[in-house]
Design a protein around this motif. Structure first.
Motif, PDB file in Angstrom:
ATOM      1  N   VAL A 119      -7.421 -21.602  84.017  1.00 19.20           N
ATOM      2  CA  VAL A 119      -7.975 -20.420  84.150  1.00 19.20           C
ATOM      3  C   VAL A 119      -7.664 -19.586  85.150  1.00 19.20           C
ATOM      4  O   VAL A 119      -7.474 -18.294  84.900  1.00 19.20           O
ATOM      5  N   ALA A 120      -7.412 -19.892  86.337  1.00 15.84           N
ATOM      6  CA  ALA A 120      -6.871 -19.224  87.536  1.00 15.84           C
ATOM      7  C   ALA A 120      -5.664 -18.564  87.284  1.00 15.84           C
ATOM      8  O   ALA A 120      -5.099 -17.401  87.362  1.00 15.84           O
ATOM      9  N   LEU A 121      -4.573 -19.228  86.492  1.00 15.11           N
ATOM     10  CA  LEU A 121      -3.165 -19.037  86.165  1.00 15.11           C
ATOM     11  C   LEU A 121      -3.288 -17.971  85.020  1.00 15.11           C
ATOM     12  O   LEU A 121      -2.604 -16.934  85.126  1.00 15.11           O
ATOM     13  N   ALA A 122      -4.300 -18.021  84.099  1.00 12.69           N
ATOM     14  CA  ALA A 122      -4.364 -16.855  83.285  1.00 12.69           C
ATOM     15  C   ALA A 122      -4.989 -15.782  83.684  1.00 12.69           C
ATOM     16  O   ALA A 122      -4.453 -14.729  83.444  1.00 12.69           O
ATOM     17  N   GLY A 123      -5.783 -15.849  84.684  1.00  8.74           N
ATOM     18  CA  GLY A 123      -6.250 -14.651  85.448  1.00  8.74           C
ATOM     19  C   GLY A 123      -4.860 -13.939  86.062  1.00  8.74           C
ATOM     20  O   GLY A 123      -4.981 -12.609  86.137  1.00  8.74           O
ATOM     21  N   VAL A 124      -4.153 -14.785  86.511  1.00 11.91           N
ATOM     22  CA  VAL A 124      -2.960 -14.166  87.024  1.00 11.91           C
ATOM     23  C   VAL A 124      -2.201 -13.215  86.301  1.00 11.91           C
ATOM     24  O   VAL A 124      -1.538 -12.233  86.460  1.00 11.91           O
ATOM     25  N   VAL A 125      -1.975 -14.007  85.126  1.00 13.54           N
ATOM     26  CA  VAL A 125      -1.280 -13.224  83.820  1.00 13.54           C
ATOM     27  C   VAL A 125      -2.019 -11.948  83.556  1.00 13.54           C
ATOM     28  O   VAL A 125      -1.050 -10.893  83.467  1.00 13.54           O
ATOM     29  N   TYR A 126      -3.119 -12.144  83.148  1.00 15.60           N
ATOM     30  CA  TYR A 126      -3.865 -10.885  82.471  1.00 15.60           C
ATOM     31  C   TYR A 126      -4.201  -9.889  83.496  1.00 15.60           C
ATOM     32  O   TYR A 126      -4.255  -8.629  82.962  1.00 15.60           O
ATOM     33  N   GLN A 127      -4.493 -10.242  84.695  1.00 13.85           N
ATOM     34  CA  GLN A 127      -4.893  -9.204  85.619  1.00 13.85           C
ATOM     35  C   GLN A 127      -4.001  -8.944  86.946  1.00 13.85           C
ATOM     36  O   GLN A 127      -4.582  -8.227  87.857  1.00 13.85           O
ATOM     37  N   GLY A 128      -2.818  -9.485  86.834  1.00  8.20           N
ATOM     38  CA  GLY A 128      -1.897  -9.361  87.684  1.00  8.20           C
ATOM     39  C   GLY A 128      -0.433  -9.229  87.286  1.00  8.20           C
ATOM     40  O   GLY A 128      -0.069  -7.951  87.664  1.00  8.20           O
ATOM     41  N   VAL A 129       0.070  -9.843  86.697  1.00  4.39           N
ATOM     42  CA  VAL A 129       1.467  -9.876  85.982  1.00  4.39           C
ATOM     43  C   VAL A 129       1.625  -8.622  85.041  1.00  4.39           C
ATOM     44  O   VAL A 129       2.431  -7.782  85.109  1.00  4.39           O
ATOM     45  N   ALA A 130       0.579  -8.644  84.224  1.00  5.03           N
ATOM     46  CA  ALA A 130       0.667  -7.238  83.306  1.00  5.03           C
ATOM     47  C   ALA A 130       0.335  -6.057  83.644  1.00  5.03           C
ATOM     48  O   ALA A 130       1.117  -5.191  83.640  1.00  5.03           O
ATOM     49  N   PRO A 131      -0.761  -5.812  84.725  1.00  4.35           N
ATOM     50  CA  PRO A 131      -0.714  -4.552  85.228  1.00  4.35           C
ATOM     51  C   PRO A 131       0.402  -4.090  86.121  1.00  4.35           C
ATOM     52  O   PRO A 131       0.650  -3.032  86.321  1.00  4.35           O
ATOM     53  N   LEU A 132       0.923  -5.201  86.799  1.00  2.00           N
ATOM     54  CA  LEU A 132       2.368  -4.842  87.662  1.00  2.00           C
ATOM     55  C   LEU A 132       3.416  -4.419  86.601  1.00  2.00           C
ATOM     56  O   LEU A 132       4.160  -3.324  87.075  1.00  2.00           O
ATOM     57  N   LEU A 133       3.601  -5.003  85.404  1.00  2.00           N
ATOM     58  CA  LEU A 133       4.599  -4.667  84.654  1.00  2.00           C
ATOM     59  C   LEU A 133       4.235  -3.200  83.946  1.00  2.00           C
ATOM     60  O   LEU A 133       5.189  -2.308  83.993  1.00  2.00           O
ATOM     61  N   LEU A 134       3.214  -2.922  83.949  1.00  2.00           N
ATOM     62  CA  LEU A 134       2.771  -1.415  83.688  1.00  2.00           C
ATOM     63  C   LEU A 134       2.675  -0.338  84.405  1.00  2.00           C
ATOM     64  O   LEU A 134       2.657   0.713  84.036  1.00  2.00           O
ATOM     65  N   THR A 135       3.048  -0.753  85.820  1.00  2.00           N
ATOM     66  CA  THR A 135       3.616   0.381  86.687  1.00  2.00           C
ATOM     67  C   THR A 135       4.896   0.744  86.595  1.00  2.00           C
ATOM     68  O   THR A 135       5.276   1.899  87.147  1.00  2.00           O
ATOM     69  N   ILE A 136       5.818   0.088  85.751  1.00  2.00           N
ATOM     70  CA  ILE A 136       7.177   0.652  85.375  1.00  2.00           C
ATOM     71  C   ILE A 136       6.741   1.334  84.490  1.00  2.00           C
ATOM     72  O   ILE A 136       6.310   1.423  83.283  1.00  2.00           O
ATOM     73  N   PRO A 137       7.585   2.731  84.673  1.00  2.00           N
ATOM     74  CA  PRO A 137       7.234   3.795  83.756  1.00  2.00           C
ATOM     75  C   PRO A 137       7.582   3.614  82.174  1.00  2.00           C
ATOM     76  O   PRO A 137       7.066   4.022  81.391  1.00  2.00           O
ATOM     77  N   SER A 138       8.727   2.945  81.936  1.00  2.97           N
ATOM     78  CA  SER A 138       9.309   2.641  80.708  1.00  2.97           C
ATOM     79  C   SER A 138       8.452   1.639  80.234  1.00  2.97           C
ATOM     80  O   SER A 138       8.501   1.668  78.747  1.00  2.97           O
ATOM     81  N   ILE A 139       7.825   0.967  80.556  1.00  3.59           N
ATOM     82  CA  ILE A 139       6.935  -0.058  79.926  1.00  3.59           C
ATOM     83  C   ILE A 139       5.216   0.646  79.734  1.00  3.59           C
ATOM     84  O   ILE A 139       4.659   0.718  78.904  1.00  3.59           O
ATOM     85  N   GLY A 140       4.728   1.220  81.005  1.00  2.00           N
ATOM     86  CA  GLY A 140       3.470   1.626  80.981  1.00  2.00           C
ATOM     87  C   GLY A 140       3.480   2.848  79.746  1.00  2.00           C
ATOM     88  O   GLY A 140       2.280   3.104  79.596  1.00  2.00           O
ATOM     89  N   ALA A 141       4.393   3.592  79.532  1.00  2.01           N
ATOM     90  CA  ALA A 141       4.480   4.589  78.625  1.00  2.01           C
ATOM     91  C   ALA A 141       4.075   4.215  77.260  1.00  2.01           C
ATOM     92  O   ALA A 141       3.207   5.046  76.532  1.00  2.01           O
ATOM     93  N   TRP A 142       4.083   2.961  77.064  1.00  2.02           N
ATOM     94  CA  TRP A 142       3.703   2.456  75.655  1.00  2.02           C
ATOM     95  C   TRP A 142       1.939   1.970  75.340  1.00  2.02           C
ATOM     96  O   TRP A 142       1.730   1.447  74.469  1.00  2.02           O
ATOM     97  N   ASN A 143       1.398   2.112  76.816  1.00  6.36           N
ATOM     98  CA  ASN A 143       0.149   1.618  76.664  1.00  6.36           C
ATOM     99  C   ASN A 143      -1.080   2.627  76.337  1.00  6.36           C
ATOM    100  O   ASN A 143      -1.286   3.511  77.093  1.00  6.36           O
ATOM    101  N   ILE A 144      -1.138   2.608  75.155  1.00  6.50           N
ATOM    102  CA  ILE A 144      -2.063   3.806  74.863  1.00  6.50           C
ATOM    103  C   ILE A 144      -3.658   3.454  74.947  1.00  6.50           C
ATOM    104  O   ILE A 144      -4.387   4.224  74.784  1.00  6.50           O
ATOM    105  N   ASP A 145      -3.870   2.057  75.341  1.00  4.54           N
ATOM    106  CA  ASP A 145      -5.069   1.600  75.669  1.00  4.54           C
ATOM    107  C   ASP A 145      -5.969   2.077  76.872  1.00  4.54           C
ATOM    108  O   ASP A 145      -7.027   2.229  76.918  1.00  4.54           O
ATOM    109  N   ARG A 146      -5.100   3.035  77.742  1.00  6.98           N
ATOM    110  CA  ARG A 146      -5.664   3.563  78.922  1.00  6.98           C
ATOM    111  C   ARG A 146      -5.684   4.958  78.744  1.00  6.98           C
ATOM    112  O   ARG A 146      -5.977   5.691  79.750  1.00  6.98           O
ATOM    113  N   ILE A 147      -5.674   5.676  77.525  1.00  6.50           N
ATOM    114  CA  ILE A 147      -6.010   7.064  77.352  1.00  6.50           C
ATOM    115  C   ILE A 147      -7.476   7.341  77.708  1.00  6.50           C
ATOM    116  O   ILE A 147      -8.410   6.566  77.284  1.00  6.50           O
TER     117      ILE A 147
END
Length: 454
Positions: free
Chosen positions: A35-63
């Motif tokens: 459970v804790a590791l899943a939290g790291v993936v969904y609430q840590g790794v993914a948001p960190l990757l989305l800070t990269i402009p070339s990746i975050g540009a594809w996230n339309i869920d944050r409109i």
């Protein structure tokens, strides 16, 4: 990267460090660790990757969501998982786990009975491949058939238990063939998460009974799981999800999955630009947008939902066949209720376990609620590992599958409900077998009784 997101990542690092230090080298055998590791993936790794402009540009869920709120949501959910971890460790879970004795393993293998579990998987898989079982486009509820409800509830965990029961009976030398079969059956349903969930559950349950696969087998298992995920992803890129909603059978689906896997090795197809696999994964696993939208809406003046609705949402574990009007009550689906009440985008936002009730509790009370869940999880895990019985073995499988459904929130309760139902059947089966095997009391003839009394 903002300071707020950095603080969220620090809280997650502290959680993982505490778990590793307190639980020792067997820390990955604890379902709560997953459970804790899943939290790291969904609430840590993914948001960190989305800070990269070339990746975050594809996230339309944050409109419509300001960037600062996503960082605040990451910090709130990460702090909640830290509170969850600390409360869990306060129950001293490291004292409970241990390898089972060979006698308990044989008893679990005999009572589980992989043959009847495999037989139970056949109709569930058939319904799924006909488009009216697991992963049906219409969902489950009052309008769905009993077969659809059963397949949606029991398909994934039944496959995991059948695989585990077979390996406990025949030995881990069959690990890779069993994992290939299991992955093919689940991949044909069209979802990637069950493939990963059952692979991890299989390895974890074998490790808990002292039958951990060899390192070479684990690497082979990782390759098999990755191939199944790539096959599903490639097929979705080519044909979408419609194939998995049709009545086409197993062979047609496996053939299409093979084409999806080979599409990665072929030349790129000309057409509009599309996100790469890393960008797709980051967008798909972003677990802070749901909470961020709620925090932003509350800041703009939208009141939180009554806390009593959160308590009512636990009734989702009641089967629809027993309560046909269950899904008509909006309070039983907190994610849908929050989506409507806080004007979130009607897309597949991930509420996650730690953010599901952000629309009900204020941040301090949300942390307290997650700490309570940590205490309850620690107590349940200690009871689970106290003895190795077949019924508890089934419940363990349910805990693992529930832990790996962290992103969905209430689906964790549904996974536990399925495991509890199978565990009850296994328990009754063990009682009946023990009753039949109990030696009958010898009866004395009248002549023997008369001679004994004289």
């Amino acid at each position: 990267m903002s300071v707020t997101l950095l603080a969220a990542l620090l809280a997650q690092a502290v959680s993982v460090t505490l778990l590793r230090h307190r639980l020792g080298r067997h820390w990955l055998r604890h379902p709560v660790t997953l459970v804790a590791l899943a939290g790291v993936v969904y609430q840590g790794v993914a948001p960190l990757l989305l800070t990269i402009p070339s990746i975050g540009a594809w996230n339309i869920d944050r409109i419509g969501i300001q960037p600062g709120w996503t960082d605040d949501a990451a910090l709130l959910t990460s702090a909640g998982m830290l509170a969850f971890t600390i409360a869990y460790l306060a129950t001293r879970p490291e004292r409970a786990i241990g390898a089972a004795d060979p006698g308990s393993i044989r008893a679990a293998a005999g009572t589980l009975g992989w043959k009847w579990l495999a037989a139970a998987c056949v109709p569930l898989a058939a319904l799924t491949y006909e488009g009216r079982g697991y992963n049906t486009p219409y969902g489950i509820g009052a309008t769905s058939s009993v077969g659809t409800d059963l397949a949606s509830t029991f398909f994934v965990i039944a496959v995991a238990l059948a695989s585990t029961g077979f390996l406990l009976s025949r030995g881990t030398r069959w690990f890779l063939p069993v994992l290939i079969t299991q992955s093919a059956i689940l991949a044909a349903a069209g979802e990637r998460t069950p493939v990963i969930t059952d692979a991890i559950a299989l390895i974890l349950m074998l490790a808990l009974v002292g039958s951990r696969p060899r390192t070479r087998q684990l690497w082979g298992g990782a390759v098999i799981t990755l191939a199944a995920i790539l096959a599903i992803t490639g097929l979705r890129v080519q044909q979408g999800r419609s194939l998995f909603y049709e009545n086409n059978g197993l062979s047609a689906r496996l053939s299409a999955l093979g084409d999806g896997l080979t599409s990665f090795a072929g030349p790129p197809v000309a057409g509009p630009a599309s996100p790469g696999l890393l960008a797709q994964a980051a967008v798909r696993m972003d677990g802070v947008d749901f909470t961020a939208g709620i925090l932003q809406s509350v800041h703009l003046g939208q009141p939180r939902l009554p806390v009593s609705y959160a308590a009512q949402s636990v009734l989702v574990v009641v089967p629809s066949s027993l309560w046909s009007s269950k899904l008509s009550r909006g309070t039983l689906n907190p994610a849908l209720l929050e989506t409507d009440d806080f004007a979130l985008q009607p897309v597949n936002l991930l509420p996650t376990m730690s953010g599901l009730y952000a629309g009900y509790f204020s941040p301090p009370w949300l942390l307290a609620f997650l700490a309570f869940l940590g205490l309850a999880s620690g107590r349940a895990e200690r009871w689970m590992f106290r003895r190795c019985t077949p019924a508890r073995f089934v419940l363990l499988a349910g805990l693992v599958t529930a832990a790996l459904q962290f992103e969905s929130g209430t689906d964790m309760l549904v996974a536990l409900r399925a495991a509890a139902a199978i565990a009850a059947v296994v328990k009754l089966t063990g009682i009946v077998r023990g009753h039949h095997r109990r030696p009958s009391r010898p009866r004395l003839s009248r002549r023997a009784v008369s001679s004994a009394t004289t």
